[in-house]
Design a protein around this motif. Structure first.
Motif, PDB file in Angstrom:
ATOM      1  N   CYS A 175     -10.328  30.346 -61.260  1.00  0.00           N
ATOM      2  CA  CYS A 175      -9.331  29.307 -60.984  1.00  0.00           C
ATOM      3  C   CYS A 175      -9.068  29.196 -59.488  1.00  0.00           C
ATOM      4  O   CYS A 175      -9.005  28.088 -58.936  1.00  0.00           O
ATOM      5  CB  CYS A 175      -8.019  29.597 -61.713  1.00  0.00           C
ATOM      6  N   LYS A 176      -8.939  30.340 -58.827  1.00  0.00           N
ATOM      7  CA  LYS A 176      -8.689  30.342 -57.391  1.00  0.00           C
ATOM      8  C   LYS A 176      -9.856  29.693 -56.644  1.00  0.00           C
ATOM      9  O   LYS A 176      -9.652  28.860 -55.758  1.00  0.00           O
ATOM     10  CB  LYS A 176      -8.465  31.771 -56.902  1.00  0.00           C
ATOM     11  N   THR A 179      -3.682  27.708 -68.114  1.00  0.00           N
ATOM     12  CA  THR A 179      -4.081  26.303 -68.182  1.00  0.00           C
ATOM     13  C   THR A 179      -5.436  26.115 -68.836  1.00  0.00           C
ATOM     14  O   THR A 179      -5.788  25.004 -69.212  1.00  0.00           O
ATOM     15  CB  THR A 179      -4.104  25.674 -66.776  1.00  0.00           C
ATOM     16  N   TYR A 215      -1.855  29.141 -64.274  1.00  0.00           N
ATOM     17  CA  TYR A 215      -0.765  29.328 -65.231  1.00  0.00           C
ATOM     18  C   TYR A 215      -0.085  28.005 -65.556  1.00  0.00           C
ATOM     19  O   TYR A 215       0.074  27.149 -64.691  1.00  0.00           O
ATOM     20  CB  TYR A 215       0.275  30.297 -64.676  1.00  0.00           C
ATOM     21  N   THR A 216       0.319  27.864 -66.814  1.00  0.00           N
ATOM     22  CA  THR A 216       1.103  26.699 -67.193  1.00  0.00           C
ATOM     23  C   THR A 216       2.503  26.865 -66.625  1.00  0.00           C
ATOM     24  O   THR A 216       2.966  27.984 -66.419  1.00  0.00           O
ATOM     25  CB  THR A 216       1.194  26.543 -68.725  1.00  0.00           C
ATOM     26  N   HIS A 217       3.149  25.770 -66.348  1.00  0.00           N
ATOM     27  CA  HIS A 217       4.515  25.828 -65.836  1.00  0.00           C
ATOM     28  C   HIS A 217       5.476  25.905 -67.013  1.00  0.00           C
ATOM     29  O   HIS A 217       5.361  25.140 -67.963  1.00  0.00           O
ATOM     30  CB  HIS A 217       4.809  24.604 -64.972  1.00  0.00           C
ATOM     31  N   ILE A 261      -7.849  25.517 -59.016  1.00  0.00           N
ATOM     32  CA  ILE A 261      -7.164  25.107 -60.249  1.00  0.00           C
ATOM     33  C   ILE A 261      -5.954  26.010 -60.465  1.00  0.00           C
ATOM     34  O   ILE A 261      -6.030  27.226 -60.285  1.00  0.00           O
ATOM     35  CB  ILE A 261      -8.120  25.242 -61.457  1.00  0.00           C
ATOM     36  N   GLU A 262      -4.841  25.424 -60.891  1.00  0.00           N
ATOM     37  CA  GLU A 262      -3.652  26.199 -61.250  1.00  0.00           C
ATOM     38  C   GLU A 262      -3.982  27.017 -62.502  1.00  0.00           C
ATOM     39  O   GLU A 262      -4.413  26.464 -63.514  1.00  0.00           O
ATOM     40  CB  GLU A 262      -2.465  25.272 -61.521  1.00  0.00           C
TER      41      GLU A 262
END
Length: 119
Positions: free
Chosen positions: A64-65, A36, A72-74, A69-70
């Motif tokens: 990110c953790k 992301t 990886y992109t979905h 924040i996410e």
């Protein structure tokens, strides 16, 4: 300032990355795909890329953790279609993608997305 050469991909810690040689640095530059945010790494050797890539990815995931924040992109379901084009267009397309340090497929998707924003 010259452009980077045609990029290649490598998998580091299970995550794909685009690798380009950057003459100005005399080194390879990697950029992870499917994240992301932006996560890159640099080294003067393939072994160094693997080591630096693992460090960079681990730090990115930790950041990110910590920020909630996410990372990886979905992934959406991928659709395909056939595109017919003149051979000379294919050469220009390959060069344009290389200049943007991305794959031809990703370059086409990015270009179409940009055009559709204005449609």
């Amino acid at each position: 300032m010259s452009k980077a050469s045609t990029p290649n991909t490598i998998e580091i810690a299970g995550q794909p990355a685009v690798i380009s040689y950057v003459p100005e640095l005399g080194a390879f530059r990697g950029k992870f795909l499917g994240l992301t945010g932006y996560c890159d790494f640099v080294s003067d050797s393939i072994q160094g890329l693997k080591k630096e890539g693992e460090i960079s990815l681990r730090e990115y995931l930790d950041d990110c953790k910590a920020a909630g924040i996410e990372a990886y992109t979905h992934q959406e379901k991928i659709k395909t279609f056939t595109l017919r084009y003149p051979e000379s267009f294919g050469e220009r397309l390959t060069q344009a993608a290389a200049e943007h340090e991305t794959s031809v497929n990703a370059y086409i998707i990015e270009t179409l997305n940009e055009r559709m924003k204005h449609a």
